[in-house]
Design a protein around this motif. Structure first.
Motif, PDB file in Angstrom:
ATOM      1  N   ASN A   1       0.806  -1.221   0.000  1.00  0.00           N
ATOM      2  CA  ASN A   1       0.000   0.000   0.000  1.00  0.00           C
ATOM      3  C   ASN A   1       0.839   1.271   0.000  1.00  0.00           C
ATOM      4  O   ASN A   1       0.584   2.185  -0.783  1.00  0.00           O
ATOM      5  CB  ASN A   1      -0.933   0.020   1.221  1.00  0.00           C
ATOM      6  CG  ASN A   1      -2.013  -1.022   1.124  1.00  0.00           C
ATOM      7  OD1 ASN A   1      -2.406  -1.435   0.046  1.00  0.00           O
ATOM      8  ND2 ASN A   1      -2.492  -1.469   2.261  1.00  0.00           N
ATOM      9  N   GLN A   2       1.807   1.352   0.875  1.00  0.00           N
ATOM     10  CA  GLN A   2       2.508   2.616   1.078  1.00  0.00           C
ATOM     11  C   GLN A   2       3.711   2.809   0.152  1.00  0.00           C
ATOM     12  O   GLN A   2       3.996   3.931  -0.241  1.00  0.00           O
ATOM     13  CB  GLN A   2       2.961   2.737   2.542  1.00  0.00           C
ATOM     14  CG  GLN A   2       1.816   2.763   3.519  1.00  0.00           C
ATOM     15  CD  GLN A   2       0.895   3.958   3.315  1.00  0.00           C
ATOM     16  OE1 GLN A   2       1.301   5.016   2.862  1.00  0.00           O
ATOM     17  NE2 GLN A   2      -0.364   3.786   3.637  1.00  0.00           N
TER      18      GLN A   2
ATOM     19  N   MET B   1       1.816   3.628  -3.201  1.00  0.00           N
ATOM     20  CA  MET B   1       1.957   5.049  -2.883  1.00  0.00           C
ATOM     21  C   MET B   1       0.645   5.671  -2.408  1.00  0.00           C
ATOM     22  O   MET B   1       0.203   6.724  -2.897  1.00  0.00           O
ATOM     23  CB  MET B   1       2.526   5.818  -4.075  1.00  0.00           C
ATOM     24  CG  MET B   1       3.918   5.437  -4.433  1.00  0.00           C
ATOM     25  SD  MET B   1       4.550   6.519  -5.720  1.00  0.00           S
ATOM     26  CE  MET B   1       6.010   5.637  -6.183  1.00  0.00           C
ATOM     27  N   LYS B   2       0.010   5.018  -1.425  1.00  0.00           N
ATOM     28  CA  LYS B   2      -1.241   5.528  -0.861  1.00  0.00           C
ATOM     29  C   LYS B   2      -1.039   6.906  -0.248  1.00  0.00           C
ATOM     30  O   LYS B   2      -1.911   7.764  -0.318  1.00  0.00           O
ATOM     31  CB  LYS B   2      -1.777   4.543   0.180  1.00  0.00           C
ATOM     32  CG  LYS B   2      -3.146   4.846   0.692  1.00  0.00           C
ATOM     33  CD  LYS B   2      -3.622   3.749   1.612  1.00  0.00           C
ATOM     34  CE  LYS B   2      -5.014   3.949   2.130  1.00  0.00           C
ATOM     35  NZ  LYS B   2      -5.358   5.257   2.550  1.00  0.00           N
ATOM     36  N   TRP B   3       0.119   7.133   0.324  1.00  0.00           N
ATOM     37  CA  TRP B   3       0.429   8.438   0.915  1.00  0.00           C
ATOM     38  C   TRP B   3       0.364   9.551  -0.121  1.00  0.00           C
ATOM     39  O   TRP B   3      -0.067  10.663   0.158  1.00  0.00           O
ATOM     40  CB  TRP B   3       1.804   8.404   1.583  1.00  0.00           C
ATOM     41  CG  TRP B   3       2.905   7.991   0.642  1.00  0.00           C
ATOM     42  CD1 TRP B   3       3.342   6.723   0.391  1.00  0.00           C
ATOM     43  CD2 TRP B   3       3.660   8.844  -0.219  1.00  0.00           C
ATOM     44  NE1 TRP B   3       4.338   6.729  -0.558  1.00  0.00           N
ATOM     45  CE2 TRP B   3       4.561   8.019  -0.956  1.00  0.00           C
ATOM     46  CE3 TRP B   3       3.693  10.214  -0.439  1.00  0.00           C
ATOM     47  CZ2 TRP B   3       5.459   8.532  -1.884  1.00  0.00           C
ATOM     48  CZ3 TRP B   3       4.592  10.717  -1.367  1.00  0.00           C
ATOM     49  CH2 TRP B   3       5.458   9.877  -2.083  1.00  0.00           C
ATOM     50  N   LEU B   4       0.790   9.243  -1.356  1.00  0.00           N
ATOM     51  CA  LEU B   4       0.761  10.230  -2.429  1.00  0.00           C
ATOM     52  C   LEU B   4      -0.681  10.532  -2.829  1.00  0.00           C
ATOM     53  O   LEU B   4      -1.057  11.700  -3.007  1.00  0.00           O
ATOM     54  CB  LEU B   4       1.550   9.717  -3.636  1.00  0.00           C
ATOM     55  CG  LEU B   4       1.584  10.607  -4.869  1.00  0.00           C
ATOM     56  CD1 LEU B   4       2.299  11.914  -4.558  1.00  0.00           C
ATOM     57  CD2 LEU B   4       2.261   9.891  -6.018  1.00  0.00           C
ATOM     58  N   ASN B   5      -1.509   9.497  -2.944  1.00  0.00           N
ATOM     59  CA  ASN B   5      -2.911   9.666  -3.300  1.00  0.00           C
ATOM     60  C   ASN B   5      -3.630  10.500  -2.247  1.00  0.00           C
ATOM     61  O   ASN B   5      -4.401  11.406  -2.583  1.00  0.00           O
ATOM     62  CB  ASN B   5      -3.579   8.304  -3.464  1.00  0.00           C
ATOM     63  CG  ASN B   5      -4.921   8.399  -4.142  1.00  0.00           C
ATOM     64  OD1 ASN B   5      -5.184   9.324  -4.896  1.00  0.00           O
ATOM     65  ND2 ASN B   5      -5.774   7.439  -3.860  1.00  0.00           N
ATOM     66  N   ASP B   6      -3.369  10.205  -0.968  1.00  0.00           N
ATOM     67  CA  ASP B   6      -3.996  10.973   0.109  1.00  0.00           C
ATOM     68  C   ASP B   6      -3.541  12.431   0.083  1.00  0.00           C
ATOM     69  O   ASP B   6      -4.339  13.352   0.267  1.00  0.00           O
ATOM     70  CB  ASP B   6      -3.673  10.347   1.464  1.00  0.00           C
ATOM     71  CG  ASP B   6      -4.271   8.956   1.629  1.00  0.00           C
ATOM     72  OD1 ASP B   6      -5.206   8.619   0.871  1.00  0.00           O
ATOM     73  OD2 ASP B   6      -3.788   8.209   2.506  1.00  0.00           O
ATOM     74  N   GLY B   7      -2.252  12.662  -0.145  1.00  0.00           N
ATOM     75  CA  GLY B   7      -1.726  14.020  -0.199  1.00  0.00           C
ATOM     76  C   GLY B   7      -2.294  14.823  -1.353  1.00  0.00           C
ATOM     77  O   GLY B   7      -2.628  16.010  -1.196  1.00  0.00           O
TER      78      GLY B   7
ATOM     79  N   GLN C   1      -5.909  15.742  -0.466  1.00  0.00           N
ATOM     80  CA  GLN C   1      -5.972  16.847   0.492  1.00  0.00           C
ATOM     81  C   GLN C   1      -5.621  18.177  -0.176  1.00  0.00           C
ATOM     82  O   GLN C   1      -6.266  19.200   0.073  1.00  0.00           O
ATOM     83  CB  GLN C   1      -5.033  16.590   1.663  1.00  0.00           C
ATOM     84  CG  GLN C   1      -5.499  15.511   2.597  1.00  0.00           C
ATOM     85  CD  GLN C   1      -4.492  15.210   3.699  1.00  0.00           C
ATOM     86  OE1 GLN C   1      -3.369  15.716   3.682  1.00  0.00           O
ATOM     87  NE2 GLN C   1      -4.895  14.365   4.634  1.00  0.00           N
TER      88      GLN C   1
ATOM     89  N   TYR D   1      -2.308  11.641  -9.534  1.00  0.00           N
ATOM     90  CA  TYR D   1      -1.718  10.545  -8.764  1.00  0.00           C
ATOM     91  C   TYR D   1      -1.026   9.541  -9.685  1.00  0.00           C
ATOM     92  O   TYR D   1       0.119   9.155  -9.447  1.00  0.00           O
ATOM     93  CB  TYR D   1      -2.804   9.857  -7.936  1.00  0.00           C
ATOM     94  CG  TYR D   1      -2.426   8.509  -7.397  1.00  0.00           C
ATOM     95  CD1 TYR D   1      -1.466   8.374  -6.406  1.00  0.00           C
ATOM     96  CD2 TYR D   1      -3.034   7.356  -7.882  1.00  0.00           C
ATOM     97  CE1 TYR D   1      -1.119   7.136  -5.910  1.00  0.00           C
ATOM     98  CE2 TYR D   1      -2.702   6.116  -7.389  1.00  0.00           C
ATOM     99  CZ  TYR D   1      -1.737   6.007  -6.406  1.00  0.00           C
ATOM    100  OH  TYR D   1      -1.402   4.774  -5.915  1.00  0.00           O
TER     101      TYR D   1
ATOM    102  N   LYS E   1       2.955   8.885  -9.777  1.00  0.00           N
ATOM    103  CA  LYS E   1       3.348   7.549  -9.319  1.00  0.00           C
ATOM    104  C   LYS E   1       4.126   6.796 -10.401  1.00  0.00           C
ATOM    105  O   LYS E   1       5.202   6.239 -10.134  1.00  0.00           O
ATOM    106  CB  LYS E   1       2.111   6.745  -8.928  1.00  0.00           C
ATOM    107  CG  LYS E   1       2.403   5.315  -8.520  1.00  0.00           C
ATOM    108  CD  LYS E   1       1.121   4.610  -8.153  1.00  0.00           C
ATOM    109  CE  LYS E   1       0.954   3.376  -8.951  1.00  0.00           C
ATOM    110  NZ  LYS E   1      -0.197   2.565  -8.582  1.00  0.00           N
TER     111      LYS E   1
END
Length: 154
Positions: free
Chosen positions: A13-14, A18-24, A27, A49, A53
């Motif tokens: 996931n991370q 790159m879930k952190w990128l999608n969340d960022g 936001q 994203y 990515k």
């Protein structure tokens, strides 16, 4: 869930996903006025994203593959394949094509070099077919996009 599964899930996931990128990105787009629940907001988030990515993954993989390729020059492949004959040579050529990070644009000159060096045509075709089809870059990209759908044989 076991520790190994938790670690694999985190990597999937991370790091690869790159879930952190999608969340960022979500936001950031929300802060400038996009509603992520609409088609437009979701489409813009998905586009940004995926572009970022894939660019990051390709840059990292191209760097790693180029580094590996610097330690595995074509002359070394030619020396290894020249020692074997028959079906064993075909299998070895296919395996060598699988583990060497050559794309089709570099496999064709290698193919010509192998045939001019006197290697049998079947052996060189085994290398030529397997070299651009199976590589680490494709595997990592597929695993990052499709997740656990693609699994390695146990």
């Amino acid at each position: 869930m076991s520790v190994i599964q938790s670690i694999w899930q985190f990597i999937q996931n991370q790091i690869l996903g790159m879930k952190w990128l999608n969340d960022g990105i979500g936001q950031g787009l929300s802060e400038i006025g996009f509603n992520m629940n609409t088609r437009l907001g979701g489409s813009v988030q998905f586009f940004l994203y995926d572009v970022i990515k894939i660019t990051i993954l390709l840059c990292v993989l191209i760097f790693l593959i180029s580094y590996i390729q610097s330690y595995f020059p074509p002359e070394r492949s030619r020396r290894i394949l020249g020692r074997f004959h028959g079906i064993g040579a075909n299998i070895l050529a296919a395996l060598l094509g699988t583990v060497t990070p050559f794309c089709s644009c570099s496999s064709i000159p290698l193919f010509i070099g192998f045939t001019s060096a006197g290697l049998p045509l079947g052996v060189t075709f085994s290398f030529l077919i397997s070299s651009p089809m199976v590589d680490l870059g494709s595997l990592v990209l597929l695993m990052s996009i499709f997740g656990n759908v693609i699994k390695l044989a146990k």
